[in-house]
Write a protein that holds these residues in place. Structure first.
Motif, PDB file in Angstrom:
ATOM      1  N   LYS A   7      25.598  32.521   4.032  1.00  0.00           N
ATOM      2  CA  LYS A   7      25.100  32.883   2.704  1.00  0.00           C
ATOM      3  C   LYS A   7      23.969  31.921   2.357  1.00  0.00           C
ATOM      4  CE  LYS A   7      28.708  30.111   0.455  1.00  0.00           C
ATOM      5  NZ  LYS A   7      29.856  30.139  -0.465  1.00  0.00           N
ATOM      6  N   ALA A   8      23.078  32.380   1.490  1.00  0.00           N
ATOM      7  CA  ALA A   8      21.920  31.573   1.133  1.00  0.00           C
ATOM      8  C   ALA A   8      22.376  30.254   0.508  1.00  0.00           C
ATOM      9  CB  ALA A   8      21.026  32.333   0.159  1.00  0.00           C
ATOM     10  N   PRO A   9      21.964  29.109   1.070  1.00  0.00           N
ATOM     11  CA  PRO A   9      22.460  27.823   0.594  1.00  0.00           C
ATOM     12  C   PRO A   9      21.758  27.291  -0.649  1.00  0.00           C
ATOM     13  CG  PRO A   9      21.026  27.492   2.460  1.00  0.00           C
ATOM     14  CD  PRO A   9      21.144  28.971   2.274  1.00  0.00           C
ATOM     15  N   GLY A  10      20.658  27.927  -1.034  1.00  0.00           N
ATOM     16  CA  GLY A  10      19.887  27.395  -2.151  1.00  0.00           C
ATOM     17  C   GLY A  10      18.686  26.617  -1.644  1.00  0.00           C
ATOM     18  N   ARG A  11      17.652  26.535  -2.439  1.00  0.00           N
ATOM     19  CA  ARG A  11      16.453  25.815  -2.031  1.00  0.00           C
ATOM     20  C   ARG A  11      16.676  24.301  -2.082  1.00  0.00           C
ATOM     21  NH1 ARG A  11      11.928  26.728  -5.456  1.00  0.00           N
ATOM     22  NH2 ARG A  11      13.374  27.155  -7.148  1.00  0.00           N
ATOM     23  N   TYR A  12      15.750  23.589  -1.438  1.00  0.00           N
ATOM     24  CA  TYR A  12      15.748  22.126  -1.422  1.00  0.00           C
ATOM     25  C   TYR A  12      17.035  21.548  -0.834  1.00  0.00           C
ATOM     26  CZ  TYR A  12      12.096  23.195  -4.809  1.00  0.00           C
ATOM     27  OH  TYR A  12      10.997  23.716  -5.432  1.00  0.00           O
ATOM     28  N   ARG A  13      17.592  22.223   0.165  1.00  0.00           N
ATOM     29  CA  ARG A  13      18.720  21.657   0.912  1.00  0.00           C
ATOM     30  C   ARG A  13      18.261  21.381   2.336  1.00  0.00           C
ATOM     31  NH1 ARG A  13      23.604  23.150  -1.597  1.00  0.00           N
ATOM     32  NH2 ARG A  13      23.217  23.535  -3.801  1.00  0.00           N
ATOM     33  N   CYS A  14      19.108  20.802   3.135  1.00  0.00           N
ATOM     34  CA  CYS A  14      18.844  20.587   4.568  1.00  0.00           C
ATOM     35  C   CYS A  14      17.626  19.718   4.816  1.00  0.00           C
ATOM     36  CB  CYS A  14      18.648  21.910   5.307  1.00  0.00           C
ATOM     37  SG  CYS A  14      19.747  23.210   4.803  1.00  0.00           S
ATOM     38  N   GLY A  15      17.189  18.963   3.821  1.00  0.00           N
ATOM     39  CA  GLY A  15      16.027  18.114   4.011  1.00  0.00           C
ATOM     40  C   GLY A  15      14.722  18.870   4.079  1.00  0.00           C
ATOM     41  N   THR A  16      14.644  20.029   3.396  1.00  0.00           N
ATOM     42  CA  THR A  16      13.411  20.813   3.445  1.00  0.00           C
ATOM     43  C   THR A  16      13.266  21.631   2.178  1.00  0.00           C
ATOM     44  OG1 THR A  16      12.131  22.287   4.863  1.00  0.00           O
ATOM     45  CG2 THR A  16      14.449  22.835   4.549  1.00  0.00           C
ATOM     46  N   TYR A  17      12.258  22.485   2.133  1.00  0.00           N
ATOM     47  CA  TYR A  17      12.036  23.367   0.998  1.00  0.00           C
ATOM     48  C   TYR A  17      12.658  24.747   1.241  1.00  0.00           C
ATOM     49  CZ  TYR A  17       8.750  20.078  -1.147  1.00  0.00           C
ATOM     50  OH  TYR A  17       8.192  18.992  -1.737  1.00  0.00           O
ATOM     51  N   ALA A  18      12.251  25.396   2.341  1.00  0.00           N
ATOM     52  CA  ALA A  18      12.764  26.734   2.651  1.00  0.00           C
ATOM     53  C   ALA A  18      13.971  26.592   3.581  1.00  0.00           C
ATOM     54  CB  ALA A  18      11.680  27.578   3.306  1.00  0.00           C
ATOM     55  N   THR A  19      15.136  27.031   3.148  1.00  0.00           N
ATOM     56  CA  THR A  19      16.386  26.808   3.881  1.00  0.00           C
ATOM     57  C   THR A  19      16.805  28.065   4.642  1.00  0.00           C
ATOM     58  OG1 THR A  19      17.563  27.369   1.846  1.00  0.00           O
ATOM     59  CG2 THR A  19      17.229  25.037   2.319  1.00  0.00           C
ATOM     60  N   GLY A  20      17.137  27.890   5.921  1.00  0.00           N
ATOM     61  CA  GLY A  20      17.494  29.014   6.778  1.00  0.00           C
ATOM     62  C   GLY A  20      18.988  29.283   6.802  1.00  0.00           C
ATOM     63  N   TRP A  21      19.374  30.559   6.750  1.00  0.00           N
ATOM     64  CA  TRP A  21      20.787  30.944   6.781  1.00  0.00           C
ATOM     65  C   TRP A  21      20.940  32.237   7.584  1.00  0.00           C
ATOM     66  CZ3 TRP A  21      22.278  35.573   4.241  1.00  0.00           C
ATOM     67  CH2 TRP A  21      21.266  36.157   3.467  1.00  0.00           C
ATOM     68  N   LEU A  22      22.163  32.505   8.036  1.00  0.00           N
ATOM     69  CA  LEU A  22      22.432  33.637   8.903  1.00  0.00           C
ATOM     70  C   LEU A  22      22.771  34.875   8.085  1.00  0.00           C
ATOM     71  CD1 LEU A  22      22.924  34.644  11.829  1.00  0.00           C
ATOM     72  CD2 LEU A  22      25.316  34.024  11.519  1.00  0.00           C
ATOM     73  N   ARG A  23      21.965  35.927   8.246  1.00  0.00           N
ATOM     74  CA  ARG A  23      22.266  37.180   7.569  1.00  0.00           C
ATOM     75  C   ARG A  23      23.096  38.039   8.537  1.00  0.00           C
ATOM     76  NH1 ARG A  23      17.538  41.143   5.496  1.00  0.00           N
ATOM     77  NH2 ARG A  23      17.441  41.574   7.729  1.00  0.00           N
ATOM     78  N   GLY A  24      24.390  37.916   8.422  1.00  0.00           N
ATOM     79  CA  GLY A  24      25.294  38.599   9.332  1.00  0.00           C
ATOM     80  C   GLY A  24      26.539  37.762   9.560  1.00  0.00           C
ATOM     81  N   THR A  25      27.260  38.044  10.630  1.00  0.00           N
ATOM     82  CA  THR A  25      28.494  37.332  10.930  1.00  0.00           C
ATOM     83  C   THR A  25      28.458  36.786  12.345  1.00  0.00           C
ATOM     84  OG1 THR A  25      29.562  39.393  11.643  1.00  0.00           O
ATOM     85  CG2 THR A  25      29.857  38.730   9.334  1.00  0.00           C
ATOM     86  N   HIS A  26      29.330  35.815  12.598  1.00  0.00           N
ATOM     87  CA  HIS A  26      29.437  35.222  13.922  1.00  0.00           C
ATOM     88  C   HIS A  26      30.318  36.089  14.819  1.00  0.00           C
ATOM     89  CE1 HIS A  26      28.012  31.804  11.600  1.00  0.00           C
ATOM     90  NE2 HIS A  26      27.757  31.161  12.729  1.00  0.00           N
ATOM     91  N   PRO A  27      30.083  36.097  16.139  1.00  0.00           N
ATOM     92  CA  PRO A  27      30.939  36.868  17.055  1.00  0.00           C
ATOM     93  C   PRO A  27      32.348  36.271  17.100  1.00  0.00           C
ATOM     94  CG  PRO A  27      29.423  35.460  18.280  1.00  0.00           C
ATOM     95  CD  PRO A  27      29.004  35.387  16.850  1.00  0.00           C
ATOM     96  N   SER A  28      33.357  37.115  17.104  1.00  0.00           N
ATOM     97  CA  SER A  28      34.745  36.647  17.051  1.00  0.00           C
ATOM     98  C   SER A  28      35.382  36.522  18.426  1.00  0.00           C
ATOM     99  CB  SER A  28      35.575  37.609  16.192  1.00  0.00           C
ATOM    100  OG  SER A  28      35.506  38.930  16.724  1.00  0.00           O
ATOM    101  N   THR A  29      34.804  37.150  19.454  1.00  0.00           N
ATOM    102  CA  THR A  29      35.396  37.129  20.787  1.00  0.00           C
ATOM    103  C   THR A  29      34.801  35.995  21.610  1.00  0.00           C
ATOM    104  OG1 THR A  29      35.636  39.538  20.714  1.00  0.00           O
ATOM    105  CG2 THR A  29      35.825  38.475  22.874  1.00  0.00           C
ATOM    106  N   PRO A  30      35.634  35.098  22.184  1.00  0.00           N
ATOM    107  CA  PRO A  30      35.105  34.020  23.013  1.00  0.00           C
ATOM    108  C   PRO A  30      34.293  34.559  24.182  1.00  0.00           C
ATOM    109  CG  PRO A  30      37.397  33.599  22.468  1.00  0.00           C
ATOM    110  CD  PRO A  30      37.102  34.982  22.006  1.00  0.00           C
ATOM    111  N   GLY A  31      33.150  33.948  24.414  1.00  0.00           N
ATOM    112  CA  GLY A  31      32.281  34.356  25.507  1.00  0.00           C
ATOM    113  C   GLY A  31      31.262  35.419  25.142  1.00  0.00           C
ATOM    114  N   SER A  32      31.384  36.010  23.951  1.00  0.00           N
ATOM    115  CA  SER A  32      30.474  37.083  23.557  1.00  0.00           C
ATOM    116  C   SER A  32      29.224  36.524  22.889  1.00  0.00           C
ATOM    117  CB  SER A  32      31.173  38.058  22.606  1.00  0.00           C
ATOM    118  OG  SER A  32      31.572  37.397  21.421  1.00  0.00           O
ATOM    119  N   THR A  33      28.118  37.261  23.022  1.00  0.00           N
ATOM    120  CA  THR A  33      26.831  36.886  22.425  1.00  0.00           C
ATOM    121  C   THR A  33      26.301  38.047  21.600  1.00  0.00           C
ATOM    122  OG1 THR A  33      26.314  35.431  24.299  1.00  0.00           O
ATOM    123  CG2 THR A  33      24.475  36.096  22.901  1.00  0.00           C
TER     124      THR A  33
END
Length: 364
Positions: free
Chosen positions: A288-314
């Motif tokens: 989810k969007a973390p908010g601006r001015y985080r991570c030591g920068t201005y524009a903060t990157g976040w994942l739009r989607g979900t992580h894979p649940s199966t081990p070994g999958s990409t």
């Protein structure tokens, strides 16, 4: 006086060096059949001089004609000498088993290591091994030119350092050898992941007669073992563990100018590649969007989607960057691999600066 030109021509004749035409033929160049064929290969003044010295183009000496040819663009010799010199150095390289690009030996470099070596400039080596040098031209053996070959800082992104991770092995862990006191063995990261699941099935059968009731219970246990081979990126990756990579940090906008882009990075970023968030960075990218001015920068990157649940999958994913105009600015394509106990991410350079990828300690 000492006539070097005459001396070289005489040496060629003493050693029976073939004529200029024979060497052109050997190099796959068009042979000279008439004096007019020399037009464009060398100057008209040289051709006129040869007309008064030689009876036929077949008589022209190699050295004289070789130095008289018009130079190949970007070279100091003509096509015939370029062919001979190039072939000689090619034979030197192929015949030298210590030449770093030759393969087939136990000590030969891998393709990844060769790529890392070729990505380093001589100017980088001079900066790293000289005392007191702070700036240098990008092409160290060429004169400085403001537009085409400027002097830059030794810390400039135009002079990348060699990626020594291509020579790294998985970090060993020393564990005590069971049953043998004061003895330790080295445990390395496994290349396969084994999981075991057990299913228990219970069957109950009841038999009834006039005077007796018999109950029989049968329990069947089924064990399934699954072996998953971990992807190469689960073993070989770069770490992002600086605290500025977590979105839980200070919201203050002052001094937030770090960027995950080659030439603009602050230490940990090595350019496009596989990364794992560790330490104070958390363990996974924020979903989810973390908010601006985080991570030591201005524009903060976040994942739009979900992580894979199966081990070994990409899976492929999109990383967005939050800014004043919205939460999904300057999106980039990324990949995520589930390595069972952690995730690794293939991340490209950010499209703008300052911008960084953000991780979190939260589960989602």
């Amino acid at each position: 006086g000492f006539d070097l030109a005459a001396l070289n021509i005489q040496r060629g004749r003493d050693h029976a060096i073939p004529s200029y035409n024979r060497w052109r033929e050997w190099c796959g160049l068009e042979t000279i059949k008439s004096w007019q064929d020399l037009s464009g290969i060398m100057s008209n003044k040289t051709v006129e001089a040869y007309l008064s010295l030689y009876d036929s183009p077949e008589d022209i000496d190699l050295w004289s004609a070789g130095v008289s040819e018009k130079h190949i663009p970007g070279s100091m010799v003509g096509p015939t000498f370029a062919c001979i010199i190039g072939k000689q150095f090619q034979n030197f390289r192929k015949g030298d088993r210590f030449w770093y690009e030759n393969g087939g030996w136990p000590s030969s470099f891998t393709k990844e290591q060769l790529q890392a070596i070729r990505g380093v400039k001589l100017s980088r080596i001079i900066c790293d091994n000289s005392h007191g040098i702070e700036t240098i031209q990008v092409k160290s053996m060429v004169l400085t030119d403001y537009l085409n070959n400027p002097r830059v800082s030794c810390n400039s992104g135009l002079l990348p350092r060699i990626d020594l991770t291509k020579w790294g092995d998985p970090a060993p862990r020393y564990v005590r050898k069971e049953g043998v006191p004061d003895t330790f063995t080295v445990e390395t990261i496994p290349s396969t992941l084994t999981t075991t699941s057990t299913t228990v099935t219970t069957t109950t059968t009841t038999t009834t007669t006039t005077t007796t009731t018999t109950t029989t219970t049968t329990t069947t246990t089924t064990t399934t073992t699954t072996t998953t081979t971990l992807a190469a990126e689960c073993i070989k990756y770069n770490n992002l563990q600086h605290h500025r990579n977590t979105h839980d940090g200070n919201k203050d906008s002052s001094s937030k100018s770090f960027c995950d882009r080659q030439g603009r990075s602050a230490g940990e970023w090595k350019g496009p590649g596989w990364y794992r968030f560790t330490g104070r960075s958390g363990h996974r990218m924020a979903e989810k969007a973390p908010g601006r001015y985080r991570c030591g920068t201005y524009a903060t990157g976040w994942l739009r989607g979900t992580h894979p649940s199966t081990p070994g999958s990409t899976v492929s994913a999109t990383v967005c960057f939050q800014w004043t105009s919205g939460t999904c600015m300057w999106p980039v394509k990324a990949k995520i691999t589930n390595c069972n106990k952690y995730f690794v991410y293939y991340l490209p350079d950010t499209k703008v600066c300052p911008a960084r990828y953000c991780a979190t300690t939260e589960s989602r």
